[in-house]
Design an enzyme around this catalytic site. Structure first.
Site, mmCIF file in Angstrom:
data_model
loop_
_atom_site.group_PDB
_atom_site.id
_atom_site.type_symbol
_atom_site.label_atom_id
_atom_site.label_comp_id
_atom_site.label_asym_id
_atom_site.label_seq_id
_atom_site.Cartn_x
_atom_site.Cartn_y
_atom_site.Cartn_z
ATOM 1 N N LYS A 39 22.682 11.688 36.600
ATOM 2 C CA LYS A 39 23.872 12.552 36.561
ATOM 3 C C LYS A 39 24.021 13.258 35.208
ATOM 4 O O LYS A 39 23.346 12.917 34.252
ATOM 5 C CB LYS A 39 25.112 11.721 36.908
ATOM 6 C CG LYS A 39 25.031 11.076 38.301
ATOM 7 C CD LYS A 39 25.219 12.073 39.432
ATOM 8 C CE LYS A 39 24.624 11.668 40.755
ATOM 9 N NZ LYS A 39 25.288 10.635 41.498
HETATM 10 C C1 LIG Z 1 25.451 9.721 42.782
HETATM 11 C C2 LIG Z 1 26.525 9.958 43.768
HETATM 12 C C3 LIG Z 1 27.472 8.974 44.079
HETATM 13 C C4 LIG Z 1 27.364 7.558 43.634
HETATM 14 O O1 LIG Z 1 27.391 7.374 42.282
HETATM 15 P P1 LIG Z 1 27.114 5.909 41.714
HETATM 16 O O2 LIG Z 1 27.567 6.015 40.287
HETATM 17 O O3 LIG Z 1 25.643 5.680 41.837
HETATM 18 O O4 LIG Z 1 27.909 4.953 42.497
HETATM 19 C C5 LIG Z 1 28.523 9.306 44.919
HETATM 20 N N1 LIG Z 1 28.626 10.524 45.464
HETATM 21 C C6 LIG Z 1 27.719 11.487 45.207
HETATM 22 C C7 LIG Z 1 27.910 12.832 45.831
HETATM 23 C C8 LIG Z 1 26.627 11.230 44.384
HETATM 24 O O5 LIG Z 1 25.710 12.179 44.173
#
Ligand SMILES: *Cc1c(COP(=O)(O)O)cnc(C)c1O
Length: 421
Positions: free
Chosen positions: A217
């Site tokens: 991210k």
């Molecule tokens: C990555 C992601 C998540 C989950 O994030 P985590 O921190 O891994 O729990 C949720 N929604 C979307 C759209 C994502 O891309």
């Protein structure tokens, strides 16, 4: 060519980040403590929200948000089918029902026209008949209709819009619709760290906004997340859920002399973020604008480089605000390009370019098919978006020459196959 492979994603971890984590490792306090509280404060300031609660994933943030907002077993929560597993699975954690909704064709975010149809059907005198009629006219996706009918016209308790790829959803419309029926808004902002909507920072808009600091991210702490809200009581309820429902955290007990006592006031979870992760977050948050500016430049370079290619559609910046540019999702028109997305993916891979696909819609997955009877053509926009989408590498460490290599690869593949067509 001996060019190195370009990975799909690469975290931007610098010496200062490593030094910050080392400082925590040497400090004698590793888990949730002063640095986590500092990260929460800084993050709230950045997101222009009153409060921020640090957690160990975005999934955890979504879960505690829905629970703290009072979602109970058998409640309906509206979720776009075009998302990652987490957005809907947290609804199931609470034994509530995720009712899936199709996407807007351009942005692939939740279709607000469908939302309006859903809510007006549910408020009709005979909701079952209204849902059937709307489905027959083609203004309501069949998948949504099937789960709604099973809920006998129950109004949704919450909605979880997803700011797909970094472009904010039409929040004014969503908030208006939600207000009309008293439905809570929990935004999945896993892609939307830097995003704004009509001058407002994502994180300051809905009841709760959930961010992800997963390794890929825009800000990454390996694993991590944040829930922001403007409601201090809601923040307090969420905070308690992050640590076993206890009245006092380990840090409180460590700092306040003699206060070893705590009470378990409710059943909570083990969702707290460590100080190691938090300093990594603080360190990256300090340069978030610089990292985002680089993403914007890369997206512009892609858009320029890929313009005019028949059958290759680069994303339009159609949103009303700043796009976080978490993903750069192109769409491939098989009829014009001569090959479909799967083959295009393999060809790019063969040229040393890592790609990905976001997302396999939820209703394609066996759990959702078997539990709710979904079929692949129940949500035509999402199904079409999925069939044609391919995510190109997009991260601050990507150099201009690497971006150009990706552009050249896309151009050469499309020239090769469309010539043969
Ligand atoms: C990555 C992601 C998540 C989950 O994030 P985590 O921190 O891994 O729990 C949720 N929604 C979307 C759209 C994502 O891309």
């Amino acid at each position: 060519m001996t060019d190195k492979r370009i990975p799909f994603s690469l975290p931007d971890i610098r010496d200062e980040d490593i030094a910050a984590v080392e400082g925590v490792l040497r400090s004698g306090w590793l888990t949730t403590g002063a640095r986590t509280h500092e990260f929460e404060k800084e993050f709230a300031r950045y997101a222009e929200a009153e409060c921020a609660v640090a957690v160990n994933s975005c999934t955890a943030a979504l879960h505690i948000a829905l629970e703290a907002l009072g979602v109970r077993p058998d409640d309906v929560v509206l979720v776009p089918t075009y998302t990652f597993a987490a957005t809907a699975e947290v609804v199931r954690y609470l034994d509530a029902i995720p009712v899936l909704v199709d996407s807007e064709p351009g942005s692939l975010t939740i279709d607000t026209g469908q939302l309006e149809t859903i809510l007006s059907c549910l408020r009709a005198e005979n909701p079952g008949k209204a849902v059937s009629d709307a489905t027959e006219c083609g203004i309501l996706a069949r998948g949504t209709a099937r789960t709604l009918k099973a809920r006998a016209g129950q109004l949704p308790k919450a909605i979880a819009p997803v700011h797909f790829a970094g472009q904010a959803c039409d929040m004014d419309r969503i908030l208006t619709l939600a207000d009309d029926v008293g439905m809570h808004v929990v935004e999945d902002a896993a892609h939307a760290l830097e995003s704004t909507y009509r001058g407002k920072k994502v994180g300051s808009i809905g009841d709760v906004t959930a961010f992800s600091f997963y390794a890929t991210k825009n800000l990454c702490t390996g694993e991590g997340g944040m829930a922001t809200t403007n409601d201090p009581d809601l923040a307090a309820r969420m905070r308690q859920l992050t640590l076993h429902g206890m009245s006092r955290t380990g840090w409180d007990r460590y700092t306040a002399a003699g206060s070893w006592w705590y009470d378990i006031e409710r059943i909570g979870y083990k969702y707290n973020l460590t100080d190691m992760a938090s300093v990594l977050g603080l360190s990256q948050l300090a340069r978030v604008e610089e990292a985002h500016a680089r993403r914007v430049r890369i997206a512009e370079r892609y858009r320029e480089g890929l313009s005019g290619l028949p059958g290759i559609h680069a994303p339009n910046d159609t949103g009303e605000g700043i796009n976080a540019w978490h993903l750069f999702v192109i769409r491939i028109d098989e009829a014009e390009v001569g090959i479909g997305r799967d083959r295009f993916f393999d060809e790019l891979n063969g040229l040393g370019i890592g790609c990905s696909v976001h997302f396999i819609p939820l209703h394609f997955h066996s759990f959702y098919r078997e539990t709710y009877g979904y079929e692949q053509n129940d949500f035509p926009i999402a199904a079409d978006g999925f069939a044609r989408s391919l995510s190109l590498p997009l991260y601050p460490r990507l150099t201009d020459s690497e971006v150009d290599r990706v552009i050249d690869a896309v151009r050469s593949i499309s020239a090769r196959f469309s010539d043969g067509a």
